[in-house]
Scaffold this motif. Structure first.
Motif, PDB file in Angstrom:
ATOM      1  N   GLY A  86       2.701  59.613  -8.322  1.00 38.32           N
ATOM      2  CA  GLY A  86       3.097  58.665  -9.352  1.00 38.32           C
ATOM      3  C   GLY A  86       3.471  57.320  -8.769  1.00 38.32           C
ATOM      4  O   GLY A  86       3.783  57.200  -7.583  1.00 38.32           O
ATOM      5  N   ASP A 108      -0.577  57.433 -13.328  1.00 43.91           N
ATOM      6  CA  ASP A 108       0.419  58.237 -14.029  1.00 43.91           C
ATOM      7  C   ASP A 108      -0.110  58.930 -15.281  1.00 43.91           C
ATOM      8  O   ASP A 108       0.520  59.863 -15.783  1.00 43.91           O
ATOM      9  N   SER A 133       6.412  64.512 -15.090  1.00 42.12           N
ATOM     10  CA  SER A 133       6.485  63.215 -15.759  1.00 42.12           C
ATOM     11  C   SER A 133       7.832  62.582 -15.389  1.00 42.12           C
ATOM     12  O   SER A 133       8.067  62.300 -14.228  1.00 42.12           O
ATOM     13  N   TYR A 147       6.034  51.731 -18.049  1.00 43.31           N
ATOM     14  CA  TYR A 147       6.192  52.985 -17.309  1.00 43.31           C
ATOM     15  C   TYR A 147       6.636  54.111 -18.233  1.00 43.31           C
ATOM     16  O   TYR A 147       6.095  55.223 -18.185  1.00 43.31           O
ATOM     17  N   LYS A 151       4.409  57.521 -19.034  1.00 38.81           N
ATOM     18  CA  LYS A 151       4.968  58.845 -18.767  1.00 38.81           C
ATOM     19  C   LYS A 151       5.065  59.670 -20.053  1.00 38.81           C
ATOM     20  O   LYS A 151       4.849  60.889 -20.042  1.00 38.81           O
TER      21      LYS A 151
END
Length: 226
Positions: A86, A108, A133, A147, A151
């Motif tokens: 990630g 991701d 995650s 972000y 996720k």
């Protein structure tokens, strides 16, 4: 699956703080490992005896398929996939440029999607795919909006695919640990991290993830780490 002798696992992101610990824990239980990261030298430096090394850049569309194929070719089977790779970026949404958005989405979200898509047809019945995650999938944060959104998309993917995978007798595990002292925030691809409280011990988080992988869980929320 507490004794993993004869079981083959692919650990993606094995040079990271969590990925490396998970790989060592699986190896300690007897698993045959394929470990992946961007740098073959960094993978070799982990010193995991017998681990099959396959470096790959997850931003490349074909990398996930090549990883799955390499693991199956090496071990003759695939029983588990751990997605521990990630990247992170910080800053207001107006400050996150397209290149940063692209990298976040590629690493991701699209990489986990492609890994799941490649792994499901190749895995043995009773196998497991675990995606890591983050707590921001549950609690999106300002100055981490992109972000958080990426996720959350990954977490939604694992949840939705879980039902599809049951037909193949494959268990999908979505893990959303709270902030952990992995050093990822200091390697952000954009922006500066906010002042964060002391995070969880990565050894404890890795052990909890392996517990979920080897057990029967399918959803491991942030509250499961407290």
């Amino acid at each position: 699956m507490s004794d993993l002798s004869g079981k083959a696992f692919l650990v993606v992101g094995a040079t990271g703080a969590l990925g490396s610990r998970i790989a060592r824990l699986l190896a300690g239980r007897g698993a045959d490992l394929t470990i992946s990261g961007r740098s073959a030298d960094a993978l070799a430096a982990l010193g995991i005896d017998g681990a099959h090394i396959h470096s790959a850049d997850l931003r490349e569309p074909d990398a996930p398929r090549s990883l799955v194929e390499a693991a199956v070719t090496q071990h003759g089977r695939l029983d588990g996939v751990i997605i521990a790779a990630g990247v992170v970026a910080f800053g207001p949404v107006t400050d996150i440029d397209d290149d940063t958005v692209d990298d976040l989405v590629l690493v991701d979200f699209l990489a986990p999607l492609r890994l799941v898509r490649a792994a499901l047809p190749a895995m043995e019945a009773g196998g497991v795919i675990a995606g890591i995650s983050a707590v921001v999938a549950e609690q999106p944060l300002p100055n981490m909006a992109v972000y958080s959104a990426v996720k959350a998309a990954a977490a939604a993917l694992f949840t939705a695919v879980r039902t599809e995978a049951r037909r193949r007798k494959i268990r999908i595990v979505d893990v959303r640990p709270p902030h952990t002292e992995t050093g990822l925030a200091d390697r952000a691809i954009a922006g500066d991290p906010p002042k964060l409280p002391t995070g969880l011990d990565p050894d404890a988080v890795a052990a909890r993830i392996v517990e979920a992988v080897l057990g029967k869980e399918t959803d491991v929320p942030s509250a499961a780490f407290s």
